[in-house]
Design an enzyme around this catalytic site. Structure first.
Site, PDB file in Angstrom:
ATOM      1  CE1 TYR A 155     -14.383   5.136   6.608  1.00  0.00           C
ATOM      2  CE2 TYR A 155     -12.853   3.533   5.716  1.00  0.00           C
ATOM      3  CZ  TYR A 155     -13.488   4.745   5.634  1.00  0.00           C
ATOM      4  OH  TYR A 155     -13.231   5.581   4.587  1.00  0.00           O
ATOM      5  CE  LYS A 214      -9.354   5.247   5.070  1.00  0.00           C
ATOM      6  NZ  LYS A 214      -9.041   4.290   3.964  1.00  0.00           N
TER       7      LYS A 214
HETATM    8  P1  NAD Z   1      -4.361   5.507  -5.398  1.00  0.00           P
HETATM    9  O1  NAD Z   1      -3.075   4.777  -5.329  1.00  0.00           O
HETATM   10  O2  NAD Z   1      -5.384   5.039  -6.350  1.00  0.00           O
HETATM   11  O3  NAD Z   1      -4.096   7.056  -5.686  1.00  0.00           O
HETATM   12  C1  NAD Z   1      -3.012   7.750  -5.127  1.00  0.00           C
HETATM   13  C2  NAD Z   1      -2.654   8.927  -6.010  1.00  0.00           C
HETATM   14  O4  NAD Z   1      -1.486   9.540  -5.478  1.00  0.00           O
HETATM   15  C3  NAD Z   1      -2.325   8.526  -7.455  1.00  0.00           C
HETATM   16  O5  NAD Z   1      -2.913   9.448  -8.335  1.00  0.00           O
HETATM   17  C4  NAD Z   1      -0.813   8.632  -7.518  1.00  0.00           C
HETATM   18  O6  NAD Z   1      -0.349   8.979  -8.807  1.00  0.00           O
HETATM   19  C5  NAD Z   1      -0.562   9.773  -6.547  1.00  0.00           C
HETATM   20  N1  NAD Z   1       0.805   9.771  -6.029  1.00  0.00           N
HETATM   21  C6  NAD Z   1       1.563  10.870  -5.930  1.00  0.00           C
HETATM   22  N2  NAD Z   1       2.760  10.553  -5.452  1.00  0.00           N
HETATM   23  C7  NAD Z   1       2.791   9.235  -5.266  1.00  0.00           C
HETATM   24  C8  NAD Z   1       3.780   8.320  -4.822  1.00  0.00           C
HETATM   25  N3  NAD Z   1       4.987   8.738  -4.435  1.00  0.00           N
HETATM   26  N4  NAD Z   1       3.442   7.026  -4.756  1.00  0.00           N
HETATM   27  C9  NAD Z   1       2.225   6.590  -5.096  1.00  0.00           C
HETATM   28  N5  NAD Z   1       1.228   7.421  -5.538  1.00  0.00           N
HETATM   29  C10 NAD Z   1       1.521   8.722  -5.632  1.00  0.00           C
HETATM   30  O7  NAD Z   1      -4.947   5.536  -3.915  1.00  0.00           O
HETATM   31  P2  NAD Z   1      -6.433   5.843  -3.462  1.00  0.00           P
HETATM   32  O8  NAD Z   1      -7.141   4.575  -3.257  1.00  0.00           O
HETATM   33  O9  NAD Z   1      -7.049   6.862  -4.342  1.00  0.00           O
HETATM   34  O10 NAD Z   1      -6.168   6.454  -1.999  1.00  0.00           O
HETATM   35  C11 NAD Z   1      -5.727   7.792  -1.812  1.00  0.00           C
HETATM   36  C12 NAD Z   1      -6.147   8.239  -0.412  1.00  0.00           C
HETATM   37  O11 NAD Z   1      -7.563   8.187  -0.324  1.00  0.00           O
HETATM   38  C13 NAD Z   1      -5.633   7.362   0.716  1.00  0.00           C
HETATM   39  O12 NAD Z   1      -5.374   8.146   1.838  1.00  0.00           O
HETATM   40  C14 NAD Z   1      -6.783   6.424   0.995  1.00  0.00           C
HETATM   41  O13 NAD Z   1      -6.810   5.900   2.307  1.00  0.00           O
HETATM   42  C15 NAD Z   1      -7.956   7.356   0.765  1.00  0.00           C
HETATM   43  N6  NAD Z   1      -9.186   6.646   0.425  1.00  0.00           N
HETATM   44  C16 NAD Z   1     -10.303   6.960   1.120  1.00  0.00           C
HETATM   45  C17 NAD Z   1     -11.478   6.301   0.860  1.00  0.00           C
HETATM   46  C18 NAD Z   1     -12.720   6.661   1.616  1.00  0.00           C
HETATM   47  O14 NAD Z   1     -13.697   5.920   1.552  1.00  0.00           O
HETATM   48  N7  NAD Z   1     -12.743   7.785   2.315  1.00  0.00           N
HETATM   49  C19 NAD Z   1     -11.515   5.299  -0.118  1.00  0.00           C
HETATM   50  C20 NAD Z   1     -10.355   5.014  -0.831  1.00  0.00           C
HETATM   51  C21 NAD Z   1      -9.198   5.705  -0.543  1.00  0.00           C
END
Ligand code: NAD
Length: 370
Positions: free
Chosen positions: A224, A138
């Site tokens: 949410y 999401k």
């Molecule tokens: P994050 O920034 O920690 O991770 C993103 C990942 O994408 C990293 O490993 C990064 O290296 C990679 N990536 C690849 N190309 C990239 C670019 N061009 N720029 C930036 N990063 C790049 O983010 P996150 O918190 O893990 O979130 C990732 C997804 O998960 C999002 O869609 C977020 O909304 C979702 N999320 C969902 C929940 C949930 O409770 N369901 C919780 C947190 C995050």
């Protein structure tokens, strides 16, 4: 080898259906019984960031119907560390360029897209084209139009698409859904949902860039609060009117900070919602004809608490991500629809799109329909 296993399993399954599984059971060896068991599906995580590393990978050590089988990352160092930590063979590790060759890898059944929002569409469609079922995090995409493309692509490839909506498997949120939709305490007469946190992270992170995140607190946290209202009532909102507040314009120059909205449901029932990157909110509060029910905290990974006018809910906090992924694997194995398909992500994005339109126009906006 794979084909032989598959044919044998198919043959045994047909045999068991034809001859009656109970009488046949005793005639089968334990190896053959094992072949009849549903397959534990292999998941490849795409994007090894905070959520994949902090929540999904640990949850995949607890799942029963699926396991962490592959990795997709642009960082060789991460590939090395993760491979050692989770025992992932080199042949199941991909980068963003060679990702499409995952099509030839029978170990991977499901691709789980955990990337910045702007990359969700591309990787969901590439995964479906590679013949894999997909879970996409999401918010589903930058806007509803992209969600529709993703749904169409997965349908075309005959692959199942699910959104990482963990709360649809969370006991307190399921209880709210039951209380609200079945009107156990009478009809809901007032509903307020709020979600947010005080953003203290990197000011240059993708979350604060509209092109990558689609928006700010509304996209990330508000989703949410929107779905909370939708599943409490079991209805789709028709109109929305929204306003916003910015107290840190430097930090949130590209995305929304705090957004307030009123969702109008059929029968002109109006709910209040709010999202923020500058307030610690997390609640769902319903007043009903005969009392109330509420969750606070409502949407976290753990620590969710609920009460009604009859007392505390006394429900367990579970590993939501494990439950969500196990359910999807079971849906694939048993060919039943997931409760959180792409359409569910689309419905939330239709509301989000209308909220942004309302912020621009200053007027009540009609919400599109699936
Ligand atoms: P994050 O920034 O920690 O991770 C993103 C990942 O994408 C990293 O490993 C990064 O290296 C990679 N990536 C690849 N190309 C990239 C670019 N061009 N720029 C930036 N990063 C790049 O983010 P996150 O918190 O893990 O979130 C990732 C997804 O998960 C999002 O869609 C977020 O909304 C979702 N999320 C969902 C929940 C949930 O409770 N369901 C919780 C947190 C995050």
């Amino acid at each position: 080898m794979e084909i032989n296993d598959f044919s044998r399993r198919k043959f045994l399954r047909q045999l068991s259906i034809g001859a009656g599984a109970i009488s046949l059971g005793s005639a089968l060896s334990s190896f053959e019984m094992l072949l009849l068991a549903p397959k534990k599906l292999g998941i490849a995580l795409v994007g090894l960031g905070n959520y994949a590393g902090g929540q999904l990978a640990p949850a995949l050590l607890q799942t029963k119907n699926c396991y962490l089988a592959g990795l997709v990352t642009g960082t060789p160092e991460k590939a090395k560390n993760w491979s050692a930590k989770y025992n992932i063979p080199q042949k199941n590790i991909y980068n963003y360029e060679n990702f499409d060759s995952i099509a030839q890898n029978p170990d991977i059944d499901i691709v789980y897209v955990v990337l910045p929002v702007s990359m969700h569409k591309e990787f969901t469609i590439r995964a479906a084209k590679a013949g894999k079922h997909v879970i996409c995090e999401k918010p589903m995409a930058l806007n509803a139009a992209d969600c529709r493309e993703m749904i169409a692509a997965c349908k075309k490839e005959n692959r199942m698409l699910s959104i990482g909506y963990r709360l649809h498997f969370e006991p307190h949120n399921l209880e709210v859904l039951r209380l609200g939709q079945k009107q156990i305490l009478g009809k809901t007469t007032q509903l307020d949902t709020a979600n947010g946190f005080v953003y203290g992270g990197d000011p240059n992170a993708w979350r604060l860039k509209k092109a990558m995140a689609g928006g700010g607190g509304l996209m990330d946290m508000g989703i949410y609060a929107i779905q909370g209202a939708r599943y409490t009532l079991g209805q789709e909102p028709l109109f929305v009117k929204a306003t916003q507040e910015k107290t840190k314009p430097e930090l949130f120059k590209d995305v929304d900070e705090t957004v307030f909205w009123e969702l109008e449901f059929p029968g002109k029932f109006v709910t209040q919602g709010k999202s923020s990157y500058n307030n610690n909110w997390g609640s769902l509060k319903a007043k009903t004809e005969k009392g109330f029910f509420e969750l606070e905290p409502a949407y976290g990974y753990s620590g969710i608490e609920g009460r009604t006018s009859n007392g505390p809910m006394n429900l367990p906090n579970i590993n939501q991500q494990a439950a969500q992924m196990d359910d999807f694997a079971n849906c694939i194995n048993t060919k039943i629809p997931t409760r959180v398909p792409g359409e569910e992500g689309l419905k939330d994005m239709l509301v989000v799109d209308a909220i942004y339109r309302s912020l621009d126009s200053g007027k009540k906006e009609k919400i599109g329909s699936v």
